[in-house]
Write an enzyme that holds these catalytic residues in place. Structure first.
Site, PDB file in Angstrom:
ATOM      1  N   ASP A  48      -7.336 -33.793  18.475  1.00 33.94           N
ATOM      2  CA  ASP A  48      -6.911 -33.706  17.079  1.00 33.94           C
ATOM      3  C   ASP A  48      -7.086 -32.278  16.565  1.00 33.94           C
ATOM      4  O   ASP A  48      -8.198 -31.746  16.562  1.00 33.94           O
ATOM      5  CB  ASP A  48      -7.769 -34.657  16.226  1.00 33.94           C
ATOM      6  CG  ASP A  48      -7.339 -34.657  14.765  1.00 33.94           C
ATOM      7  OD1 ASP A  48      -6.418 -35.406  14.420  1.00 33.94           O
ATOM      8  OD2 ASP A  48      -7.924 -33.885  13.973  1.00 33.94           O
ATOM      9  N   TYR A  53      -6.811 -25.656  10.765  1.00 33.24           N
ATOM     10  CA  TYR A  53      -7.995 -25.331  11.575  1.00 33.24           C
ATOM     11  C   TYR A  53      -7.861 -23.965  12.253  1.00 33.24           C
ATOM     12  O   TYR A  53      -8.833 -23.446  12.799  1.00 33.24           O
ATOM     13  CB  TYR A  53      -8.245 -26.401  12.654  1.00 33.24           C
ATOM     14  CG  TYR A  53      -8.422 -27.805  12.141  1.00 33.24           C
ATOM     15  CD1 TYR A  53      -8.619 -28.058  10.783  1.00 33.24           C
ATOM     16  CD2 TYR A  53      -8.369 -28.899  12.997  1.00 33.24           C
ATOM     17  CE1 TYR A  53      -8.763 -29.359  10.314  1.00 33.24           C
ATOM     18  CE2 TYR A  53      -8.517 -30.198  12.529  1.00 33.24           C
ATOM     19  CZ  TYR A  53      -8.700 -30.411  11.178  1.00 33.24           C
ATOM     20  OH  TYR A  53      -8.834 -31.695  10.725  1.00 33.24           O
ATOM     21  N   LYS A  78      -1.449 -31.404  12.215  1.00 36.06           N
ATOM     22  CA  LYS A  78      -1.181 -31.778  10.815  1.00 36.06           C
ATOM     23  C   LYS A  78      -0.620 -30.580  10.068  1.00 36.06           C
ATOM     24  O   LYS A  78      -0.992 -29.443  10.358  1.00 36.06           O
ATOM     25  CB  LYS A  78      -2.485 -32.211  10.125  1.00 36.06           C
ATOM     26  CG  LYS A  78      -3.396 -33.072  10.970  1.00 36.06           C
ATOM     27  CD  LYS A  78      -4.652 -33.492  10.251  1.00 36.06           C
ATOM     28  CE  LYS A  78      -5.654 -34.110  11.206  1.00 36.06           C
ATOM     29  NZ  LYS A  78      -6.484 -33.124  11.962  1.00 36.06           N
ATOM     30  N   HIS A 111      -1.294 -33.573   6.076  1.00 35.03           N
ATOM     31  CA  HIS A 111      -2.760 -33.470   6.100  1.00 35.03           C
ATOM     32  C   HIS A 111      -3.423 -34.101   4.874  1.00 35.03           C
ATOM     33  O   HIS A 111      -4.448 -34.771   4.977  1.00 35.03           O
ATOM     34  CB  HIS A 111      -3.152 -31.997   6.223  1.00 35.03           C
ATOM     35  CG  HIS A 111      -4.516 -31.775   6.796  1.00 35.03           C
ATOM     36  ND1 HIS A 111      -4.820 -30.700   7.595  1.00 35.03           N
ATOM     37  CD2 HIS A 111      -5.663 -32.481   6.682  1.00 35.03           C
ATOM     38  CE1 HIS A 111      -6.094 -30.763   7.943  1.00 35.03           C
ATOM     39  NE2 HIS A 111      -6.631 -31.833   7.399  1.00 35.03           N
TER      40      HIS A 111
END
Ligand SMILES: NC(=O)c1ccc[n+]([C@@H]2O[C@H](COP(=O)([O-])OP(=O)(O)OC[C@H]3O[C@@H](n4cnc5c(N)ncnc54)[C@H](OP(=O)(O)O)[C@@H]3O)[C@@H](O)[C@H]2O)c1
Length: 280
Positions: A48, A53, A78, A111
């Protein structure tokens, strides 16, 4: 031969999602690539990540270094809400696969909800990303029960999951029930409450009876309900601990006792975050 053989999958909307995945929030650079590589070598088959990120390149490197066949790994990423207009989403979806150096991802999620862009426009663009072959499946994250209902009225393609904060300390029974009602998978983020599960007395006591750690009991509680878990660790030695959750079963009484740890206000991720956020 991998350490974890045959992680079970949850089926939803045509997707087969491995019940155990590796979360990668806050993992970056060589550490991220190494942890992803080691996780896959151990037998994890689900990773994931997210645009936010800032580690998709590293995740992609770890994937390739592991030598595991692309078709054997379920990769989720996402799109951040500042990219929800159709044109931005189209560009962002292409960027995601380029960063990962893949031809497509397995699951592309919104997200967080973004009330500043009409949901119909965003979902239309997400569906187009699927039609364009950038992702095999689409879904949502941090959507409330009301927003799930709204999304499903609009969507023409299956939304295979809602990914939200879910662990024994937080009562998410209404959201879980909504997902079940609609045939969507539940993907639990922060499934060990950002490490807090380790110190809980009830989880420790139940773990001792099964020769398992409190963290393993916490994850078992979720997967035993067919809830997908994506614990994150930066420590290779914890990858095995977090994965050794398919060789024991919690009794009905143990499940009930753990469920009683839940309350409505025990979030570890700040939900107000989404309301406060200026997405740009
Ligand atoms: N959709 C969203 O909005 C959203 C939001 C949050 C998270 N997520 C996803 O969900 C994933 C997991 O959530 P999370 O990262 O918030 O939290 P988490 O997985 O519940 O917990 C991670 C923390 O627990 C520690 N830990 C890991 N294994 C452990 C073990 N066996 N014993 C003790 N401590 C342990 C880790 O430290 P060490 O590194 O030191 O092991 C880290 O500090 C994220 O990485 C991300 O992929 C999604």
């Amino acid at each position: 031969m991998t350490a974890i053989e045959g992680v079970p999958v949850v089926e939803a909307g045509g997707a087969r999602i491995p019940l155990l995945g590796l979360g990668t929030w806050e993992l970056r650079g060589a550490t991220c690539a190494r942890v992803v590589e080691q996780a896959l070598r151990l037998g994890y088959r689900h990773i994931d990540t997210a645009q936010m990120y800032n580690n998709e390149r590293d995740v992609g490197e770890g994937l390739r270094a592991s030598g595991v066949k692309r078709g054997d790994v379920f990769v989720t990423t996402k799109i951040w809400p500042s990219h929800f207009t159709p044109r931005d989403l189209a560009r962002s979806a292409r960027e995601r696969v380029a960063q990962l150096r893949l031809s497509e991802v397995d699951l592309l999620l919104l997200h967080w909800p973004n009330p500043q862009v009409p949901l119909a426009e965003t979902l239309g663009a997400l569906e187009k990303a699927k039609h364009d072959g950038l992702t095999r499946h689409i879904g949502i994250s941090n959507f409330t029960v009301a927003l799930i209902d709204e999304a499903l009225k609009i969507a023409k393609e299956p939304l295979v999951c809602d990914q939200f904060e879910c662990h024994p300390f937080l009562d998410q029974s209404k959201l879980i029930a909504a997902c079940r009602r609609h045939g969507m998978a539940v993907v639990a983020y922060s499934p060990i409450a950002r490490g807090a599960a380790r110190n809980n007395g009830v989880l420790k006591r139940i773990g001792a009876a099964h020769k398992k750690t409190a963290t393993q009991v916490c994850l078992r509680f979720l997967v035993q309900q067919d809830i997908v878990v994506i614990p994150r660790t930066s420590k290779v030695e914890r990858l095995s601990e977090n994965a050794a959750i398919f060789d024991f079963t919690l009794s009905r009484d143990e499940m009930d006792e753990i469920a009683r740890l839940g309350s409505p206000d025990s979030r570890v991720v700040d939900w107000a975050y989404s309301g406060r956020m200026n997405w740009d």
